[in-house]
Motif scaffolding. Structure first.
Motif, short mmCIF file in Angstrom:
data_model
loop_
_atom_site.label_atom_id
_atom_site.label_comp_id
_atom_site.label_asym_id
_atom_site.label_seq_id
_atom_site.Cartn_x
_atom_site.Cartn_y
_atom_site.Cartn_z
N MET A 61 -7.34 -24.59 -40.70
CA MET A 61 -7.62 -24.38 -39.28
C MET A 61 -7.02 -23.06 -38.80
SD MET A 61 -9.32 -27.05 -38.47
CE MET A 61 -9.79 -27.81 -40.01
N ASN A 62 -7.48 -22.66 -37.64
CA ASN A 62 -6.94 -21.48 -36.95
C ASN A 62 -6.61 -21.93 -35.53
OD1 ASN A 62 -6.18 -18.91 -36.29
ND2 ASN A 62 -8.26 -18.21 -35.92
N ARG A 63 -5.51 -22.68 -35.40
CA ARG A 63 -5.15 -23.27 -34.11
C ARG A 63 -4.48 -22.25 -33.21
NH1 ARG A 63 -3.87 -27.23 -37.86
NH2 ARG A 63 -5.29 -29.00 -37.73
N SER A 64 -4.70 -22.42 -31.92
CA SER A 64 -4.10 -21.54 -30.91
C SER A 64 -3.09 -22.32 -30.08
CB SER A 64 -5.21 -20.99 -30.00
OG SER A 64 -5.66 -22.01 -29.12
N ASN A 65 -2.63 -21.73 -29.01
CA ASN A 65 -1.72 -22.41 -28.08
C ASN A 65 -2.43 -23.49 -27.26
OD1 ASN A 65 0.49 -20.92 -28.90
ND2 ASN A 65 0.10 -19.30 -27.41
N ASP A 66 -3.75 -23.62 -27.42
CA ASP A 66 -4.51 -24.66 -26.74
C ASP A 66 -4.57 -25.96 -27.54
OD1 ASP A 66 -5.14 -22.85 -24.73
OD2 ASP A 66 -7.09 -22.34 -25.60
N ALA A 67 -4.00 -25.98 -28.72
CA ALA A 67 -4.11 -27.14 -29.61
C ALA A 67 -3.70 -28.43 -28.90
CB ALA A 67 -3.28 -26.93 -30.86
N THR A 68 -4.49 -29.45 -29.13
CA THR A 68 -4.38 -30.73 -28.45
C THR A 68 -4.41 -31.85 -29.48
OG1 THR A 68 -5.50 -29.81 -26.51
CG2 THR A 68 -5.57 -32.20 -26.77
N ILE A 69 -3.64 -32.90 -29.24
CA ILE A 69 -3.67 -34.08 -30.10
C ILE A 69 -4.28 -35.23 -29.30
CG2 ILE A 69 -2.31 -35.81 -31.32
CD1 ILE A 69 -0.23 -33.64 -31.88
N ILE A 70 -5.29 -35.86 -29.88
CA ILE A 70 -5.93 -37.01 -29.24
C ILE A 70 -5.81 -38.20 -30.19
CG2 ILE A 70 -8.10 -37.99 -28.40
CD1 ILE A 70 -8.94 -35.10 -27.71
N THR A 71 -5.21 -39.27 -29.71
CA THR A 71 -5.17 -40.52 -30.47
C THR A 71 -6.06 -41.53 -29.78
OG1 THR A 71 -3.20 -41.33 -29.32
CG2 THR A 71 -2.84 -40.10 -31.36
N ALA A 97 -15.19 -29.89 -22.55
CA ALA A 97 -14.39 -30.19 -21.34
C ALA A 97 -13.28 -29.17 -21.10
CB ALA A 97 -13.79 -31.59 -21.45
N LEU A 98 -12.63 -28.74 -22.18
CA LEU A 98 -11.46 -27.86 -22.04
C LEU A 98 -11.76 -26.39 -22.35
CD1 LEU A 98 -8.65 -30.09 -23.61
CD2 LEU A 98 -9.29 -29.86 -21.19
N GLY A 99 -12.91 -26.12 -22.95
CA GLY A 99 -13.23 -24.75 -23.31
C GLY A 99 -12.36 -24.22 -24.43
N ILE A 100 -12.08 -25.08 -25.42
CA ILE A 100 -11.21 -24.69 -26.53
C ILE A 100 -12.00 -24.69 -27.84
CG2 ILE A 100 -9.14 -25.51 -25.36
CD1 ILE A 100 -9.18 -28.00 -27.12
N SER A 101 -11.37 -24.20 -28.89
CA SER A 101 -11.97 -24.16 -30.21
C SER A 101 -11.93 -25.55 -30.86
CB SER A 101 -11.19 -23.18 -31.09
OG SER A 101 -11.51 -23.35 -32.45
N PRO A 102 -12.92 -25.88 -31.67
CA PRO A 102 -12.85 -27.14 -32.43
C PRO A 102 -11.61 -27.22 -33.32
CG PRO A 102 -15.04 -26.18 -32.59
CD PRO A 102 -14.18 -25.17 -31.90
N ASP A 103 -11.09 -26.07 -33.75
CA ASP A 103 -9.87 -26.06 -34.56
C ASP A 103 -8.66 -26.56 -33.77
OD1 ASP A 103 -11.42 -24.97 -36.58
OD2 ASP A 103 -10.20 -23.17 -36.82
#
Length: 130
Positions: A61-71, A97-103
């Motif tokens: 992955m190429n995660r950014s500061n937008d990274a989110t965890i969903i359980t 919804a958030l305008g973020i990357s799938p990563d």
């Protein structure tokens, strides 16, 4: 009856974006598995800087500061194909919804026997009656 916990970076997303996410997650369930759209149980938690830690490159992955965890707590009876469909829908809806990357969308499905859900009144509404 699935229950979502979305852990997002604090002060990164607007109230409107978080509300859109709260609506989008149950919609993903509806789109993927036909679960009623009003089956909405969502918690969105903002995590202060330094408390939401995701390896930025794990699994390519190429995660950014937008990274989110969903359980997602959901019924354990679902086959693997349903889980694949659900994870794809959750990711797609979260990205929109958030305008973020799938990563930046980390998802953990947590299967729970349906008899272990209480919708209120201290009752296990889906447990077999004896």
């Amino acid at each position: 009856m699935p229950v979502f916990n979305a852990h997002v970076p604090a002060e990164r997303f607007t109230t409107d974006q978080k509300q859109t996410l709260a609506t989008a997650l149950p919609q993903a369930l509806h789109d993927a598995l036909g679960i009623p759209a009003d089956d909405q149980f969502v918690v969105i938690s903002e995590q202060p800087a330094g408390t939401l830690v995701l390896n930025p490159t794990y699994m390519g992955m190429n995660r950014s500061n937008d990274a989110t965890i969903i359980t997602v707590l959901f019924t354990a009876e679902r086959p693997l194909d349903d889980k694949r469909t659900l994870v794809r829908a959750i990711c797609d809806h979260t990205v929109k919804a958030l305008g973020i990357s799938p990563d930046d969308v980390f998802i953990a499905l947590i299967p729970v026997s349906k008899e272990n859900f209480s919708f209120g009144r201290g009752e296990l509404q889906l447990a077999a009656q004896t």
